[in-house]
Design an enzyme around this catalytic site. Structure first.
Site, PDB file in Angstrom:
ATOM      1  N   TYR A 139      -1.124   0.206  -7.120  1.00  0.00           N
ATOM      2  CA  TYR A 139      -0.275   0.754  -8.169  1.00  0.00           C
ATOM      3  C   TYR A 139      -0.369   0.386  -9.406  1.00  0.00           C
ATOM      4  O   TYR A 139       0.588   0.177 -10.139  1.00  0.00           O
ATOM      5  CB  TYR A 139       0.874   0.605  -7.486  1.00  0.00           C
ATOM      6  CG  TYR A 139       1.454   1.312  -6.143  1.00  0.00           C
ATOM      7  CD1 TYR A 139       0.648   1.973  -5.502  1.00  0.00           C
ATOM      8  CD2 TYR A 139       2.713   1.111  -5.384  1.00  0.00           C
ATOM      9  CE1 TYR A 139       0.806   2.622  -4.083  1.00  0.00           C
ATOM     10  CE2 TYR A 139       2.883   1.369  -4.222  1.00  0.00           C
ATOM     11  CZ  TYR A 139       1.860   2.453  -3.674  1.00  0.00           C
ATOM     12  OH  TYR A 139       2.316   2.802  -2.434  1.00  0.00           O
ATOM     13  N   LYS A 190      -7.835  -5.133   4.125  1.00  0.00           N
ATOM     14  CA  LYS A 190      -8.573  -4.181   4.762  1.00  0.00           C
ATOM     15  C   LYS A 190     -10.052  -4.313   4.063  1.00  0.00           C
ATOM     16  O   LYS A 190     -10.524  -3.558   3.492  1.00  0.00           O
ATOM     17  CB  LYS A 190      -8.038  -2.789   4.434  1.00  0.00           C
ATOM     18  CG  LYS A 190      -8.719  -1.571   4.962  1.00  0.00           C
ATOM     19  CD  LYS A 190      -8.693  -1.680   6.344  1.00  0.00           C
ATOM     20  CE  LYS A 190      -9.283  -0.397   7.034  1.00  0.00           C
ATOM     21  NZ  LYS A 190      -9.243  -0.589   8.423  1.00  0.00           N
ATOM     22  N   ASP A 223      -4.573  -1.913   9.532  1.00  0.00           N
ATOM     23  CA  ASP A 223      -4.414  -1.032  10.681  1.00  0.00           C
ATOM     24  C   ASP A 223      -3.836  -1.380  12.078  1.00  0.00           C
ATOM     25  O   ASP A 223      -3.295  -1.221  12.850  1.00  0.00           O
ATOM     26  CB  ASP A 223      -5.819  -0.065  10.985  1.00  0.00           C
ATOM     27  CG  ASP A 223      -6.973  -0.547  10.623  1.00  0.00           C
ATOM     28  OD1 ASP A 223      -7.066  -1.981  10.282  1.00  0.00           O
ATOM     29  OD2 ASP A 223      -8.100  -0.508  11.259  1.00  0.00           O
ATOM     30  N   ASP A 247       3.954  -1.756   1.063  1.00  0.00           N
ATOM     31  CA  ASP A 247       4.744  -0.393   0.932  1.00  0.00           C
ATOM     32  C   ASP A 247       5.010   0.298   2.104  1.00  0.00           C
ATOM     33  O   ASP A 247       6.116   0.662   2.670  1.00  0.00           O
ATOM     34  CB  ASP A 247       4.459   0.241  -0.319  1.00  0.00           C
ATOM     35  CG  ASP A 247       5.447   1.470  -0.416  1.00  0.00           C
ATOM     36  OD1 ASP A 247       6.509   1.510  -0.219  1.00  0.00           O
ATOM     37  OD2 ASP A 247       4.940   2.319  -1.592  1.00  0.00           O
ATOM     38  N   ASP A 251       8.269  -0.077   5.438  1.00  0.00           N
ATOM     39  CA  ASP A 251       9.112   1.173   6.002  1.00  0.00           C
ATOM     40  C   ASP A 251       8.866   1.309   7.247  1.00  0.00           C
ATOM     41  O   ASP A 251       9.950   1.416   8.170  1.00  0.00           O
ATOM     42  CB  ASP A 251       8.565   2.200   5.506  1.00  0.00           C
ATOM     43  CG  ASP A 251       9.067   2.522   3.923  1.00  0.00           C
ATOM     44  OD1 ASP A 251       9.619   1.747   3.291  1.00  0.00           O
ATOM     45  OD2 ASP A 251       8.875   3.972   3.648  1.00  0.00           O
TER      46      ASP A 251
END
Length: 354
Positions: A139, A190, A223, A247, A251
């Site tokens: 971001y 990752k 993942d 992010d 959630d």
């Protein structure tokens, strides 16, 4: 002696307006009850209505205006008739980035009376803090679009990982892990696919870990992390991840703890040379705006984090205890928790519990 703090309140859009009003009411009741602190609150009408009226979500010098405050209480931003990338970059990120609130902290645990959707998971089995790098990564805002409308149109989104940025979030996360009872940190990555930025992320994590021999740490591909969070939540404690990865994972964490409506966030500037910002993570939720059923617990918990940050530890503890007393009562559960309580019901109950 009463400590006084200047608080900037930015309700924003949708249910943000409703829950910030509830949060300020609870903070006022707590202040009057304890008498040890006072809040001088200034409200800002920054948000999508202002954008539609004036073409900007906040004034050009908005972030500069906030520098004189001790903390910021933020509701939400986003409206159905305004593209999400405009609202996010026009308000929330336009505050976080100039004020260098580089550590986004999201505690997650199953509060009393709330049921996790995970079978057989009790409150003590899910007690996490997710640290999100909040200033760069995916971001960072680097990229662009060329040849618009043509068959060979190009859009690029460049992830930025700097050694300085990665090191400071890793040190923050290791410090936080060290302060918690289990002294355990999981670094999310990752690097098998993102072989430059995320490899640097991994390397810096390993370097910083050498300065924290008392913290047990491990590394997890993002993942695989979703699987671990779901199937073995008790194996996790403190978690650090990039801007995008955290992010998404936070959630998921909120949902696993029972509802995104209860989840708080702190956008921290650890240097304390600018104010930090505290907000619920649920967003503007226009589908329930104006119905009076928004869950204010995420805002109340964010207020706890704000009080802790300001050094008002007694007030923070008292408010958290009141929140837990209220969530323990099914009659105080809003629809997101399967109940029929209103925002007003929950707010009144927390004030009574104080």
């Amino acid at each position: 002696m009463t400590n006084a703090y200047r608080i900037a309140a930015i309700p924003g859009d949708g249910i943000g307006i409703e829950v910030i009003e509830a949060g300020l009411e609870v903070l006022d009741a707590l202040s009057r009850r304890l008498g040890s602190f006072a809040l001088d609150v200034e409200n800002f009408d920054w948000g999508s209505d202002r954008y539609k009226r004036e073409g900007r979500f906040m004034p050009e010098d908005g972030a500069q205006q906030l520098r004189g405050f001790d903390a910021i209480l933020f509701g939400a931003v986003g409206a159905p008739d305004v593209p999400d990338h405009l609202s996010l970059w026009g308000l929330r990120l336009a505050i976080c980035q100039p004020l260098d609130q580089f550590a986004n902290v999201r505690p997650t645990r199953i509060l009393p009376g709330i049921q996790s959707p995970l079978r057989g998971v009790a409150p003590g089995d899910l007690d996490w803090v997710i640290v999100r790098e909040n200033s760069e990564g995916e971001y960072a805002g680097q990229g662009g679009r060329s040849h618009r409308g043509l068959p060979h149109e190009i859009a690029t989104e460049v992830s930025i990982f700097t050694r300085a940025g990665v090191e400071r979030i890793m040190r923050f996360a290791f410090d936080l892990a060290r302060s918690r009872e289990r002294k355990q940190l999981t670094v999310v990555t990752k690097s098998n696919a993102q072989r430059y930025g995320m490899v640097l992320w991994d390397e810096v994590a390993a370097e910083v870990a050498q300065d924290f021999p008392d913290v047990q740490w491990d590394k997890m591909l993002v993942d695989a992390m979703t699987v671990r969070m779901t199937l073995d939540p008790a194996s996790l404690d403190t978690i650090v991840a990039s801007n995008l990865h955290a992010d998404i994972l936070s959630d998921l964490a909120a949902a696993l703890a029972g509802s995104i409506g209860i989840a708080p966030t702190a956008n921290i500037n650890p240097e304390r040379n600018t104010p930090s910002m505290f907000e619920p993570i649920h967003g503007s939720a226009f589908d329930i705006t104006g119905k009076g059923v928004a869950n204010p617990v995420g805002t109340f918990w964010s207020a706890v984090m704000m009080l802790d940050h300001l050094g008002e530890t007694e007030a923070a503890a008292r408010l958290m205890a009141a929140i837990e007393k209220v969530t323990a009562a099914p009659a105080c559960h809003t629809p997101d928790l399967g109940g029929a309580a209103t925002t007003r019901d929950v707010t009144r109950a927390v004030i009574e519990a104080l």
